[in-house]
Design a protein around this motif. Sequence first.
Motif, PDB file in Angstrom:
ATOM      1  N   ASP A 127      12.587  23.694  27.498  1.00  0.00           N
ATOM      2  CA  ASP A 127      11.996  24.694  26.604  1.00  0.00           C
ATOM      3  C   ASP A 127      11.353  25.832  27.400  1.00  0.00           C
ATOM      4  OD1 ASP A 127      12.742  22.842  24.717  1.00  0.00           O
ATOM      5  OD2 ASP A 127      10.706  22.372  24.068  1.00  0.00           O
ATOM      6  N   GLU A 128      10.724  25.485  28.510  1.00  0.00           N
ATOM      7  CA  GLU A 128      10.044  26.495  29.326  1.00  0.00           C
ATOM      8  C   GLU A 128      11.027  27.514  29.902  1.00  0.00           C
ATOM      9  OE1 GLU A 128       9.709  23.068  29.986  1.00  0.00           O
ATOM     10  OE2 GLU A 128       7.948  22.961  28.686  1.00  0.00           O
ATOM     11  N   ILE A 148      13.850  28.442  28.456  1.00  0.00           N
ATOM     12  CA  ILE A 148      14.252  29.296  27.332  1.00  0.00           C
ATOM     13  C   ILE A 148      13.180  30.350  27.088  1.00  0.00           C
ATOM     14  CG2 ILE A 148      14.758  29.343  24.856  1.00  0.00           C
ATOM     15  CD1 ILE A 148      15.798  26.412  25.224  1.00  0.00           C
ATOM     16  N   LYS A 149      11.923  29.922  27.088  1.00  0.00           N
ATOM     17  CA  LYS A 149      10.823  30.853  26.857  1.00  0.00           C
ATOM     18  C   LYS A 149      10.764  31.910  27.959  1.00  0.00           C
ATOM     19  CE  LYS A 149       7.102  29.527  24.797  1.00  0.00           C
ATOM     20  NZ  LYS A 149       5.815  28.939  24.373  1.00  0.00           N
ATOM     21  N   SER A 161       7.398  27.728  18.227  1.00  0.00           N
ATOM     22  CA  SER A 161       7.980  26.391  18.111  1.00  0.00           C
ATOM     23  C   SER A 161       9.479  26.467  18.348  1.00  0.00           C
ATOM     24  CB  SER A 161       7.679  25.765  16.745  1.00  0.00           C
ATOM     25  OG  SER A 161       8.311  26.478  15.720  1.00  0.00           O
ATOM     26  N   ILE A 162      10.025  25.315  18.705  1.00  0.00           N
ATOM     27  CA  ILE A 162      11.454  25.226  18.991  1.00  0.00           C
ATOM     28  C   ILE A 162      12.010  23.994  18.298  1.00  0.00           C
ATOM     29  CG2 ILE A 162      11.008  23.975  21.140  1.00  0.00           C
ATOM     30  CD1 ILE A 162      13.539  25.354  22.296  1.00  0.00           C
ATOM     31  N   ARG A 197      15.638  21.845  18.309  1.00  0.00           N
ATOM     32  CA  ARG A 197      16.962  21.655  18.913  1.00  0.00           C
ATOM     33  C   ARG A 197      17.967  21.292  17.827  1.00  0.00           C
ATOM     34  NH1 ARG A 197      17.376  22.579  24.640  1.00  0.00           N
ATOM     35  NH2 ARG A 197      15.221  22.640  25.339  1.00  0.00           N
ATOM     36  N   VAL A 243      19.395  26.182  19.562  1.00  0.00           N
ATOM     37  CA  VAL A 243      17.966  26.070  19.314  1.00  0.00           C
ATOM     38  C   VAL A 243      17.589  27.083  18.241  1.00  0.00           C
ATOM     39  CG1 VAL A 243      17.336  25.214  21.609  1.00  0.00           C
ATOM     40  CG2 VAL A 243      17.370  27.668  21.195  1.00  0.00           C
ATOM     41  N   LEU A 259      14.262  29.095  17.229  1.00  0.00           N
ATOM     42  CA  LEU A 259      12.935  29.454  17.737  1.00  0.00           C
ATOM     43  C   LEU A 259      12.156  30.144  16.639  1.00  0.00           C
ATOM     44  CD1 LEU A 259      14.259  30.967  21.070  1.00  0.00           C
ATOM     45  CD2 LEU A 259      13.486  28.623  20.664  1.00  0.00           C
TER      46      LEU A 259
END
Length: 85
Positions: A15-16, A18-19, A32-33, A35, A45, A47
């Motif tokens: 996740d990190e 992607i962010k 929030s994410i 999947r 994903v 988001l």
Amino acid sequence: MADLYVSNVDADVPDEDIKAFLVKYGFPPFDSIQRVPGDGFRPAVVLTFDGVEPELLRRLQPRVHDMFWHNRKITVQVMTGRSEE
């Protein structure tokens, strides 16, 4: 609130990552994410950006849509029509 759907994201990408990728291209950090598993192809994903209008994501979306990232070509779409509960 606005949602961004990013498809073809490898399930092993943290996740990190992607962010960090999206922030690098001007997106605000997502709140929030979720999947969405694929059938072996095109996992995705969703988001959620609290306090962000969909129009902002629409302006940023072309920066990353169809980009090659983590050995995959990702597709990015702004999701509309979702009701806030």
